[in-house]
Design a protein around this motif. Structure first.
Motif, PDB file in Angstrom:
ATOM      1  N   GLY A 166       0.994  -0.939   0.379  1.00 36.92           N
ATOM      2  CA  GLY A 166       0.134  -0.799  -0.029  1.00 36.92           C
ATOM      3  C   GLY A 166       1.319   0.883  -0.179  1.00 36.92           C
ATOM      4  O   GLY A 166       2.365   0.741  -0.032  1.00 36.92           O
TER       5      GLY A 166
ATOM      6  N   GLN B 166      -2.755  -0.655  -1.724  1.00 35.51           N
ATOM      7  CA  GLN B 166      -4.046  -0.234  -1.099  1.00 35.51           C
ATOM      8  C   GLN B 166      -3.493   1.733  -0.527  1.00 35.51           C
ATOM      9  O   GLN B 166      -2.207   1.731   0.233  1.00 35.51           O
TER      10      GLN B 166
ATOM     11  N   ALA C  90      -8.462   3.364   0.568  1.00 25.42           N
ATOM     12  CA  ALA C  90      -8.734   2.383   1.193  1.00 25.42           C
ATOM     13  C   ALA C  90      -9.394   1.972   2.870  1.00 25.42           C
ATOM     14  O   ALA C  90      -9.683   1.932   3.519  1.00 25.42           O
TER      15      ALA C  90
END
Length: 316
Positions: free
Chosen positions: A43, A76, A102
């Motif tokens: 992420g 994410q 996210a």
């Protein structure tokens, strides 16, 4: 792809790329996002403290967040929404989630002092952004001067089903990780992802204490990815050997006041961002500091060839 308490791995804290004149560099945002995906990050976190978020107006913050989210692919994206007032926090949180983020990250304002003030603030912040938006609790007392004990963190998390992750960057903080995992073992704390910051400076032992990974912005996120992977697989010595090779550069990058300038310089040398510029007011590093960083990179490259950069710094 909303954030959950099962999140783990490396979430890179992204700097905001600027042109030399201070304009947002959207092409470098795209390259930076691609880079994080290519090196194995899970992420990316944008508009954090080292993302220079306070230097952006509301419209610019939305542009930056949306650009990262649009480019992220399977990464994410967590968007930092901390703000002096809840109205601005609510607006950015909802915009980010509608764009495909996210989750969001919330840091405490430095004015908080008592445990009740801290827990009340986060309860009100969650009400402000709206129920159901997953959020990350940022614990960064060295910069924010708000001290949250493990028991206070437990209260915040147990008061909120939407708080799914702790960004842990207390210092020293190894015992805090152990205490929180102890709460989980005795059943007094629900599942919680713990990702660690502080430039990765303690990641080797943080993983052994029970961290799920890292959320930080060291200029070699690929090293962080490898250390997390090796630690998980039980390859303790290999994880520490790789970490130790990078430690002098990690330490240099962790200098208060100039750390972001060092990080941006290395990312520029790696060809990831076009300019190392920060939006004013911002620190810069001179020719001597750049030469020191180049020397450290050459030393790291003896063990990790990813640090063998062939872009010597420009003379000043």
């Amino acid at each position: 792809m909303t954030l959950s308490a099962a999140a783990n791995g490396v979430f890179a804290i992204a700097p905001t790329p600027f042109h030399d004149d201070g304009r947002i560099d959207e092409a470098s945002i795209d390259r930076l996002t691609d880079f994080y995906g290519e090196v194995g990050c899970d992420g990316v976190t944008v508009l954090g403290i080292l993302g220079e978020a306070p230097k952006l107006d509301a419209a610019e913050a939305e542009i930056v967040a949306k650009r990262f989210i649009k480019r992220a692919g399977q990464l994410q994206v967590i968007v930092g929404v901390s703000a002096p007032g809840f109205a601005a926090m609510r607006a950015l949180a909802r915009t980010a989630m509608e764009a495909g983020a996210a989750g969001v990250m919330i840091a405490p304002p430095p004015s908080l002092r008592t445990d009740d003030q801290i827990t009340t603030y986060f309860r009100q912040a969650e009400e402000a952004i709206g129920e159901g938006i997953p959020w990350v609790l940022q614990d960064y007392p060295l910069t924010l001067s708000v001290v949250m004990t493990p028991s206070v963190i437990r209260r915040i998390v147990m008061d909120s089903q939407a708080c799914v992750m702790l960004k842990h960057e207390d210092w020293p903080g190894l015992e805090k990780i152990s205490a929180l995992r102890g709460f989980q073992r005795d059943g007094s704390l629900r599942p919680l992802s713990i990702l660690t910051g502080n430039g990765g400076l303690f990641l080797d032992f943080e993983m052994e204490r029970g961290a799920d990974g890292a959320m930080t912005g060291y200029a070699f996120p690929d090293m962080l990815v490898d250390v997390v992977r090796l630690s998980r697989s039980g390859a303790r010595d290999q994880a520490h050997d790789l970490f130790d090779a990078h430690l002098p550069l990690l330490r240099y990058e962790q200098q208060p006041g100039v750390g972001l300038a060092v990080r941006k310089y290395v990312l520029q040398q790696r060809g990831v961002i076009a300019s190392a510029a920060q939006r004013k007011p911002g620190a810069t590093i001179g020719a001597t500091a750049k030469a020191e960083v180049d020397y450290l990179l050459a030393r790291v490259a003896r063990v990790d060839r990813r640090a063998a950069l062939s872009r010597p710094h420009a003379a000043e």
